[in-house]
Write a protein that holds these residues in place. Structure first.
Motif, PDB file in Angstrom:
ATOM      1  N   LEU A  27      23.025  51.967  66.258  1.00  0.00           N
ATOM      2  CA  LEU A  27      22.338  53.245  66.151  1.00  0.00           C
ATOM      3  C   LEU A  27      23.177  54.227  65.336  1.00  0.00           C
ATOM      4  N   GLY A  28      22.584  54.834  64.337  1.00  0.00           N
ATOM      5  CA  GLY A  28      23.270  55.801  63.496  1.00  0.00           C
ATOM      6  C   GLY A  28      24.046  55.214  62.331  1.00  0.00           C
ATOM      7  N   GLU A  29      24.144  53.907  62.282  1.00  0.00           N
ATOM      8  CA  GLU A  29      24.889  53.253  61.199  1.00  0.00           C
ATOM      9  C   GLU A  29      24.088  53.318  59.895  1.00  0.00           C
TER      10      GLU A  29
ATOM     11  N   PRO B  22      10.511  58.939  56.294  1.00  0.00           N
ATOM     12  CA  PRO B  22      11.684  59.771  56.638  1.00  0.00           C
ATOM     13  C   PRO B  22      12.730  59.783  55.522  1.00  0.00           C
ATOM     14  N   SER B  23      13.389  60.906  55.393  1.00  0.00           N
ATOM     15  CA  SER B  23      14.355  61.094  54.307  1.00  0.00           C
ATOM     16  C   SER B  23      15.626  60.264  54.473  1.00  0.00           C
ATOM     17  N   ARG B  24      15.794  59.608  55.615  1.00  0.00           N
ATOM     18  CA  ARG B  24      16.973  58.743  55.764  1.00  0.00           C
ATOM     19  C   ARG B  24      16.833  57.469  54.903  1.00  0.00           C
TER      20      ARG B  24
ATOM     21  N   LEU C 215      16.077  43.302  59.722  1.00  0.00           N
ATOM     22  CA  LEU C 215      17.018  44.290  60.225  1.00  0.00           C
ATOM     23  C   LEU C 215      16.812  44.469  61.721  1.00  0.00           C
ATOM     24  N   GLU C 216      17.873  44.268  62.466  1.00  0.00           N
ATOM     25  CA  GLU C 216      17.815  44.396  63.926  1.00  0.00           C
ATOM     26  C   GLU C 216      18.788  45.462  64.395  1.00  0.00           C
ATOM     27  N   LEU C 217      18.468  46.045  65.521  1.00  0.00           N
ATOM     28  CA  LEU C 217      19.340  47.030  66.150  1.00  0.00           C
ATOM     29  C   LEU C 217      20.348  46.299  67.035  1.00  0.00           C
ATOM     30  N   LYS C 218      21.603  46.603  66.804  1.00  0.00           N
ATOM     31  CA  LYS C 218      22.667  45.924  67.556  1.00  0.00           C
ATOM     32  C   LYS C 218      22.747  46.475  68.977  1.00  0.00           C
TER      33      LYS C 218
ATOM     34  N   GLY D 120      21.572  56.188  58.724  1.00  0.00           N
ATOM     35  CA  GLY D 120      21.472  56.484  60.144  1.00  0.00           C
ATOM     36  C   GLY D 120      20.389  55.670  60.813  1.00  0.00           C
ATOM     37  N   MET D 121      20.718  54.446  61.150  1.00  0.00           N
ATOM     38  CA  MET D 121      19.758  53.512  61.761  1.00  0.00           C
ATOM     39  C   MET D 121      19.129  54.096  63.015  1.00  0.00           C
TER      40      MET D 121
END
Lengths: 107, 118
Positions: free
Chosen positions: A15-17, A59-61, A104-107, A77-78
């Protein structure tokens, strides 16, 4: 046909990476490149077009960059909702071709 | 709101035929190139073909040329994909897709599953 080689095939992020996905075209594609997100069991959604332009509502990310044969998609920012498959696609020459995809997976 | 809704998928035997439809709404259908893209299970996307806004020109991927025919009815805002002499490797989810003017596929339908098996 233009071959689109996408890497990595899979990726795990916290998260956030910040994560980056790359596409390499077999020849120059003059920024005629799009990125798509496909969540499990759903149809793809356009994220980026013309290599770096953000589709309305995205989203702008998410951001895209590159030129010539090398392009990349960055997520700054995952977030949990970013867990999905991502594909690149060139529209420079017929036929339109897609990269092999990145899971892509969330760790 | 742009909507694309495919129908007509199902189980078909090798060598058989099937016709898919895609009903479009929320935009001026006759102004856009429309495409069919498929995704075999666990695989990436494969472009199948497209059709010009007025229906006067079509393009196909070599893997389906002479087997698939794309057509459209602009009065009804419907896109079609006629598939014939089907093979087992045509098993996939078939998506109806709008082409934006910059060359990206900006709207996709939810897809319809086609299974080719005896």
């Amino acid at each position: 046909d233009i071959q689109m080689t996408q890497s990595p095939a899979s990726l795990s992020a916290s998260l956030g990476e910040t994560v980056s996905i790359e596409c390499l075209a077999s020849e120059g594609i003059s920024n005629d490149l799009a990125w798509y997100q496909q969540k499990s069991g759903k149809s793809p959604q356009l994220l980026i077009y013309a290599a770096s332009r953000l589709q309305d509502g995205v989203p702008s990310r998410f951001s895209g960059s590159g030129s010539g044969t090398r392009y990349s998609l960055k997520i700054s920012g995952m977030q949990p909702e970013d867990e999905a498959d991502y594909f690149c696609q060139q529209s420079y020459k017929y036929p339109p071709t897609f990269g092999g995809g990145t899971k892509l997976e969330l760790k | 709101e742009v909507q694309l809704v495919e129908s007509g998928g199902g189980l078909v035997q090798p060598g058989g035929s099937l016709k898919l439809s895609c009903v479009a709404s929320g935009f001026t259908f006759r102004d856009y190139w429309m495409n069919w893209v498929r995704q075999a299970p666990g695989k990436t996307m494969e472009w199948i073909g497209d059709i010009k806004p007025d229906g006067s020109n079509t393009n196909y991927a070599p893997s389906v040329k002479n087997r698939f025919t794309i057509s459209r009815d602009n009065a009804k805002s419907i896109l079609y994909l006629q598939m014939s002499n089907m093979r087992s490797d045509y098993t996939a989810t078939y998506y109806c897709v709008r082409l934006d003017y910059d060359g990206s596929f900006d709207f996709w339908g939810p897809g319809t599953m086609v299974t080719v098996s005896s």
